[in-house]
Design an enzyme around this catalytic site. Structure first.
Site, PDB file in Angstrom:
ATOM      1  N   ILE A  38       0.814  -1.224   0.000  1.00 19.99           N
ATOM      2  CA  ILE A  38       0.000   0.000   0.000  1.00 19.99           C
ATOM      3  C   ILE A  38       0.851   1.279   0.000  1.00 19.99           C
ATOM      4  O   ILE A  38       0.342   2.359  -0.282  1.00 19.99           O
ATOM      5  CB  ILE A  38      -1.014   0.035   1.166  1.00 19.99           C
ATOM      6  CG1 ILE A  38      -0.313   0.008   2.518  1.00 19.99           C
ATOM      7  CG2 ILE A  38      -2.027  -1.089   1.037  1.00 19.99           C
ATOM      8  CD1 ILE A  38      -1.240   0.297   3.691  1.00 19.99           C
ATOM      9  N   HIS A 105       5.819 -11.688   5.570  1.00 22.93           N
ATOM     10  CA  HIS A 105       5.639 -11.195   4.209  1.00 22.93           C
ATOM     11  C   HIS A 105       6.976 -10.887   3.561  1.00 22.93           C
ATOM     12  O   HIS A 105       7.864 -10.324   4.177  1.00 22.93           O
ATOM     13  CB  HIS A 105       4.697  -9.989   4.138  1.00 22.93           C
ATOM     14  CG  HIS A 105       5.039  -8.837   5.030  1.00 22.93           C
ATOM     15  ND1 HIS A 105       4.832  -8.855   6.403  1.00 22.93           N
ATOM     16  CD2 HIS A 105       5.555  -7.623   4.750  1.00 22.93           C
ATOM     17  CE1 HIS A 105       5.207  -7.690   6.914  1.00 22.93           C
ATOM     18  NE2 HIS A 105       5.657  -6.929   5.932  1.00 22.93           N
ATOM     19  N   HIS A 107       8.895  -8.855   0.780  1.00 21.95           N
ATOM     20  CA  HIS A 107       8.839  -7.688  -0.095  1.00 21.95           C
ATOM     21  C   HIS A 107       9.609  -8.004  -1.370  1.00 21.95           C
ATOM     22  O   HIS A 107      10.713  -8.546  -1.322  1.00 21.95           O
ATOM     23  CB  HIS A 107       9.505  -6.482   0.565  1.00 21.95           C
ATOM     24  CG  HIS A 107       8.714  -5.858   1.644  1.00 21.95           C
ATOM     25  ND1 HIS A 107       7.885  -4.777   1.430  1.00 21.95           N
ATOM     26  CD2 HIS A 107       8.605  -6.161   2.959  1.00 21.95           C
ATOM     27  CE1 HIS A 107       7.316  -4.437   2.578  1.00 21.95           C
ATOM     28  NE2 HIS A 107       7.736  -5.266   3.519  1.00 21.95           N
TER      29      HIS A 107
END
Length: 135
Positions: A38, A105, A107
């Site tokens: 985001i 997560h 990246h």
């Protein structure tokens, strides 16, 4: 008989996995899914997450080795599909406590050469904030 409704989780990434958020998935299979960050550092900044909730890299076990390999392989395949080079990309995991979401997560940021000064500081190679993977 209708299947029971899935309840919202305090983990936003679990809600994305369960399609309780309005997030476009760029890739999904039984184990992982990929969506855009985001607050992108470049034009291509995506997160690859396991569908199973894992808090962070410190929560990984030897049983997760194949899952982590799949996460990286999936990220690299998306780079290729978007005509981006692995040689001009960054791959990395946040190292606790430097993370905003408590769900593992990966990246993937490309092209690395397009990263601005602040993005380079936030996603600094081999820092405690983001443990970069070797390509």
């Amino acid at each position: 008989m209708a299947s029971p409704a899935i309840e919202r989780s305090p983990c936003v990434f679990c809600n994305i996995v369960n399609k309780l958020e309005n997030t476009e998935l760029l890739f999904e299979d039984d184990e992982v899914c990929v969506f855009r960050d985001i607050k992108p550092a470049t034009g291509f900044h995506v997160l690859t997450i396991p569908k199973r909730h894992i808090d962070d890299v410190k929560s990984l076990t030897s049983a997760d080795k194949q899952l982590v390999a799949k996460m990286l392989r999936t990220a690299k395949e998306l780079l290729a599909k978007n005509n981006l080079s692995e040689d001009d990309a960054r791959f990395g995991y946040h190292w606790p406590p430097f993370r905003s979401v408590k769900h593992l997560h990966l990246h993937t940021i490309a092209p690395e050469s397009d990263m601005g000064y602040i993005a380079r500081m936030i996603f600094m190679k081999n820092s405690y904030c983001l443990n970069m993977l070797r390509k």
